[in-house]
Write an enzyme that holds these catalytic residues in place. Structure first.
Site, PDB file in Angstrom:
ATOM      1  N   ASP A  13       0.728  -0.982   0.109  1.00  0.00           N
ATOM      2  CA  ASP A  13      -0.078  -0.028  -0.066  1.00  0.00           C
ATOM      3  C   ASP A  13       1.108   1.208   0.051  1.00  0.00           C
ATOM      4  O   ASP A  13       1.750   1.454   0.719  1.00  0.00           O
ATOM      5  CB  ASP A  13      -1.005  -0.039   1.214  1.00  0.00           C
ATOM      6  CG  ASP A  13      -1.837   1.174   1.259  1.00  0.00           C
ATOM      7  OD1 ASP A  13      -2.610   1.280   0.509  1.00  0.00           O
ATOM      8  OD2 ASP A  13      -1.646   2.095   2.158  1.00  0.00           O
ATOM      9  N   GLU A  15       1.181  -0.509  -5.210  1.00  0.00           N
ATOM     10  CA  GLU A  15       0.058   0.487  -5.388  1.00  0.00           C
ATOM     11  C   GLU A  15       0.706   1.954  -5.351  1.00  0.00           C
ATOM     12  O   GLU A  15       0.837   2.458  -4.359  1.00  0.00           O
ATOM     13  CB  GLU A  15      -1.047   0.343  -4.302  1.00  0.00           C
ATOM     14  CG  GLU A  15      -2.217   1.245  -4.471  1.00  0.00           C
ATOM     15  CD  GLU A  15      -2.213   2.457  -3.529  1.00  0.00           C
ATOM     16  OE1 GLU A  15      -2.726   3.575  -4.113  1.00  0.00           O
ATOM     17  OE2 GLU A  15      -1.543   2.514  -2.434  1.00  0.00           O
TER      18      GLU A  15
END
Length: 608
Positions: free
Chosen positions: A312, A355
């Protein structure tokens, strides 16, 4: 390797197995069986072990070198709750959860729990022997939040929270396996991606603000329950990807924040400590922090047989504050390169996914060639451009042709996944179906066209739960998906269409075995067609199969002449088919360079 050497590696940033030393472990010592607890607290004046086994009265821990504290205890049962009672240099006494705990008390409790993770019996040998990074295999990912995919509204426990009484009980890991696996198989997905399962205190963070980096959240059961879920997925030939959060952790004072009264995991400089979300940044200038996170990622792969990790907020690790105009975040980049190099060498068949919303180059290049070492990067540019195009009035699309085509201008710079993730269906952004321009029927027509484009575009695909049933309500972590939508013909036919597309993506090799080869993709000329018509072709590695995608994003029906479609083609799917609630404008089995399309529709054609 002896414990002293393992501790030395931990302190110098070289360890990826620190979980073997720290935390609570069954051992045979002093002629008897027991549990040994070990914690790193270099700033503490005193450390005690407290738990439900000693009525939360402290047992003094032994202070060893380098800030290590340890204690051996007999007669500690599996599941026993415990914390470390820390006396700081200022004289404060605080109770802390174990940073290396393998299990945790169910929230709102926050104690750690003794759990022996070494004795689950796996049955996924066949899967583990054949899994790989899927560069030339089909991969369609179903992203989900374990607590809200589906809920049990019939069996509500007496101690249920008010939210659970209203919206139903979260399923356990084993209950998820019972219901999720057949659903994923029916839908045609090859992998699931689980939003973070590292223990976290606040449901509304969705797991992105963690406290337990080695502890599978107890919301859904114990570690063996999660292992069984993954094991059963593998036996059903479903891969499992886990979302991980190496950037930051919560400020809750039972966790890592100022763990021993000092700054063990974060920076001692306040301006380098906190994020815009009110969380605390890991300080990767400290070697033991590098060891801590690298060990956490190794642990999930090693003990839970995870097939892929999705990192993330990678842009925040690349640039200071995630701002591409700010200086590079050198410690964050070093963490990514160091960790990914280790994971690639140790687990060569496990996928690493970024990401990353930045334009930083070589995200998916190996560290030894100056890259960050990821296998895949989320193509957030494709997602933003495509959704922006489909939100326009069709008349305005005549002047925005480049918006839809731009993704292919940079596609071969990295190895991309096309995501329509949870981030796109929350916080007032509207759901995917509701982002489409037009009335109810037009939204469905364009959503079918969107997923046709997504299926045909090079790159692996990811869809968040609910996208496949055209959910109009924005995702709420406290409520299950609107499964009752399947009682409505438009939603039922839309799901049937999505299932068909997924299975086409799994079956036709031209859609997966050359995805990252620029020679296998070509835009096709559509002379005399409106600017809202697009066509391209993709070819298999052996060039014996070709798939063409033809799309009409305008409001008028068209007959498209495509000189590049030489030979005889057959239609695999048409978004306007009546079985998908379309108007029925489809093409015959023998197509020679000319395609009919209804407004806001498209088709896939196959040759070979």
């Amino acid at each position: 390797m002896n414990i002293e050497q393992q501790i030395r590696e931990f302190l110098t940033g070289q360890s990826a197995k620190a979980y073997q030393v720290f935390g609570s472990h069954p051992v045979h010592k002093y002629g008897q069986d027991g549990i040994e607890f070990r914690v790193y607290a270099p700033n503490a004046v005193n450390m005690q072990l407290v738990g439900d086994f000693n009525d939360w009265n402290g047992w003094n821990m032994e202070h060893q070198t380098h800030g290590i504290w340890t204690i051996f205890c007999k007669d500690i049962p599996q599941g026993a709750l415990y914390k470390y009672r820390t006396t700081t240099q200022e004289g404060r006494v605080i109770d802390r959860a174990d940073p290396f705990a393998f299990h945790s008390e169910l929230r709102p409790g926050n104690a750690s729990a003794v759990f022996d993770v070494d004795h689950y019996h796996w049955n996924d040998e066949n899967w583990m022997a054949q899994r790989n990074k899927n560069y030339t295999r089909p991969m369609s990912i179903y992203e989900l939040h374990a607590g809200s995919w589906r809920r049990d509204t019939e069996h509500i426990p007496a101690n249920a929270t008010p939210e659970e009484q209203e919206n139903g009980r979260m399923l356990t890991y084993r209950e998820l396996a019972d219901q999720l696996i057949p659903y994923v198989k029916e839908q045609g997905f090859s992998h699931i991606e689980l939003m973070p399962l590292t223990e976290y205190p606040f449901d509304g963070s969705w797991g992105y603000q963690a406290t337990g980096y080695f502890s599978a959240t107890s919301r859904y059961g114990d570690p063996y329950g999660l292992m069984e879920l993954i094991d059963r997925c593998h036996q059903a030939h479903i891969g499992v990807i886990l979302d991980v959060v190496p950037l930051h952790f919560v400020t809750d004072f039972f966790g890592l924040h100022q763990f021993d009264g000092g700054f063990v995991y974060e920076s001692q400089y306040e301006n380098l400590r906190y994020t815009e979300w009110g969380t605390v940044l890991f300080d990767y200038t400290k070697p033991h922090v590098l060891s801590f996170m690298k060990s956490s990622l190794d642990f999930w792969i090693n003990y839970y047989h995870i097939d892929g990790l999705r990192f993330d907020a990678v842009s925040q690790l690349i640039f200071k504050n995630g701002d591409p105009n700010a200086p590079l975040n050198d410690p964050g980049i070093w963490f990514l390169k160091n960790t990914n190099f280790y994971l690639q060498q140790t687990y060569p068949n496990v996928m690493l996914m970024a990401e990353d919303s930045s334009n930083y180059i070589k995200v998916t290049a190996p560290p030894q060639y100056g890259g960050l070492g990821f296998d895949y990067k989320w193509d957030l540019g494709w997602m933003n451009d495509t959704l922006q195009y489909l939100s326009m009035h069709p008349n305005d699309r005549n002047y925005s042709r480049h918006t839809l085509m731009f993704s292919m201008a940079y596609f071969y710079n990295d190895i991309f996944i096309l995501p329509l993730s949870h981030d796109e269906v929350v916080h007032g952004k509207h759901t995917i179906i509701d982002k489409m321009w037009g009335n109810y029927e037009q939204k469905f027509s364009q959503a079918r066209l969107l997923y046709l484009y997504m299926c045909a575009h090079p790159g692996k695909v990811l869809n968040f739960m609910g996208n496949e049933i055209a959910e109009f309500r924005e995702w709420d972590e406290n409520k299950q998906l609107g499964w009752n939508l399947m009682e409505y013909p438009m939603h039922d036919s839309f799901n049937r269409y999505c299932r068909h597309l997924h299975k086409i993506g799994l079956e036709y090799r031209a859609l997966y075995d050359t995805e990252y080869d620029p020679r296998a993709f070509r835009w096709l000329d559509t002379p005399s067609a409106p600017a809202t018509v697009f066509a391209f072709v993709r070819r298999s590695a052996d060039e014996q199969q070709a798939i063409a995608c033809v799309m009409n994003f305008g409001l008028q029906p068209v007959t498209v002449s495509i000189p590049g479609l030489s030979g005889e083609w057959r239609e695999l799917v048409n978004t306007d088919n009546t079985s998908y609630s379309g108007s029925g404008v489809i093409n015959s089995d023998n197509i020679h360079g000319q395609v009919r399309l209804a407004p806001l529709s498209g088709c896939l054609l196959c040759r070979g």
